[in-house]
Design an enzyme around this catalytic site. Sequence first.
Site, PDB file in Angstrom:
ATOM      1  N   ASP A  37       7.393  75.468  34.357  1.00  0.00           N
ATOM      2  CA  ASP A  37       8.391  75.866  35.344  1.00  0.00           C
ATOM      3  C   ASP A  37       9.066  77.105  34.786  1.00  0.00           C
ATOM      4  O   ASP A  37       8.627  77.647  33.764  1.00  0.00           O
ATOM      5  CB  ASP A  37       9.362  74.709  35.639  1.00  0.00           C
ATOM      6  N   LYS A  59      10.695  73.093  40.321  1.00  0.00           N
ATOM      7  CA  LYS A  59      11.306  72.380  41.456  1.00  0.00           C
ATOM      8  C   LYS A  59      12.330  73.298  42.077  1.00  0.00           C
ATOM      9  O   LYS A  59      13.364  73.546  41.508  1.00  0.00           O
ATOM     10  CB  LYS A  59      11.972  71.105  40.964  1.00  0.00           C
ATOM     11  N   MET A 174      23.174  71.809  33.122  1.00  0.00           N
ATOM     12  CA  MET A 174      23.082  71.718  34.590  1.00  0.00           C
ATOM     13  C   MET A 174      24.457  71.478  35.221  1.00  0.00           C
ATOM     14  O   MET A 174      24.580  70.737  36.201  1.00  0.00           O
ATOM     15  CB  MET A 174      22.116  70.573  34.987  1.00  0.00           C
TER      16      MET A 174
END
Length: 250
Positions: A37, A59, A174
Amino acid sequence: MDKKGTVYLVGSGPGGLSLMTKRAREVLDLADVILYDQLPGDEILASLPAHAEKVDVGKYGDHHTREQDEIEQLMVSYAEQGRSVVRLKGGDPFLFGRGGEELETLRAHNISVEVVPGVTSAIAVPASVGIPVTHRKFASQVTILTGNEDPTKEESAIDWDWLAKSRGTIVILMGVKNLRKIAKFLVDHGMNAATPVAVIERGLRPDQRETIGTLETIAERAQERKVRPPAVIVIGGVVSLYTGEHVIPW
Ligand code: SAH
């Protein structure tokens, strides 16, 4: 039936080639298929070997669960074709990378797995600006958590009340989206509003940037400066050691 391939769950480190382990480099260079990713960053992604099949499994929507299943199925099917598969993840593969779930799935399919640990952003990114996550004077414990969870939601898997009363350093990954809610919650539940906070974007990459404040001011500053993920948030006395100088760890 042909022999199954091995799957390598590999941590890339926080961004640059110099903080990637030798073992990570070895298995990448021998891989038939690399599932990646964007988190490892441009320098590492540009170094992936030409001969390997490269699959972007990032994602980018809100359908994380379905897509995670698909990623795991892909790993299984490539390995069952006898190919050597690397699942490349930013930082360390077992810190919030869902590496643990991937390991379970692979084991359930009797696929051999090697985990290649990586330098985690949770520690290396603060270190790059001179912030140690522990220090005898400031913090003898450190809590690393995901900021994906809204502290005001009842069903949160994180014990926010405990966190607000705990001592030591808090490192949040995050957490950009919920920064305002998190800072307010911690103050409302007893943390000193003057506690220093650092938000470090794109740590150990060429365009790294830090935003420094306190629990009271950080959300405003981060908004003014349009702070974006990926960023590591550090809360606690250790942040007072930040000088603005980059302490490059190589
Ligand atoms: N397994 C990774 C973390 C995956 S969760 C690790 O060990 O580092 C993804 C989050 O990690 C991002 O949202 C951000 O909070 C953090 N992150 C990873 N690399 C980063 C970097 N180079 N700079 C700042 N934050 C980073």
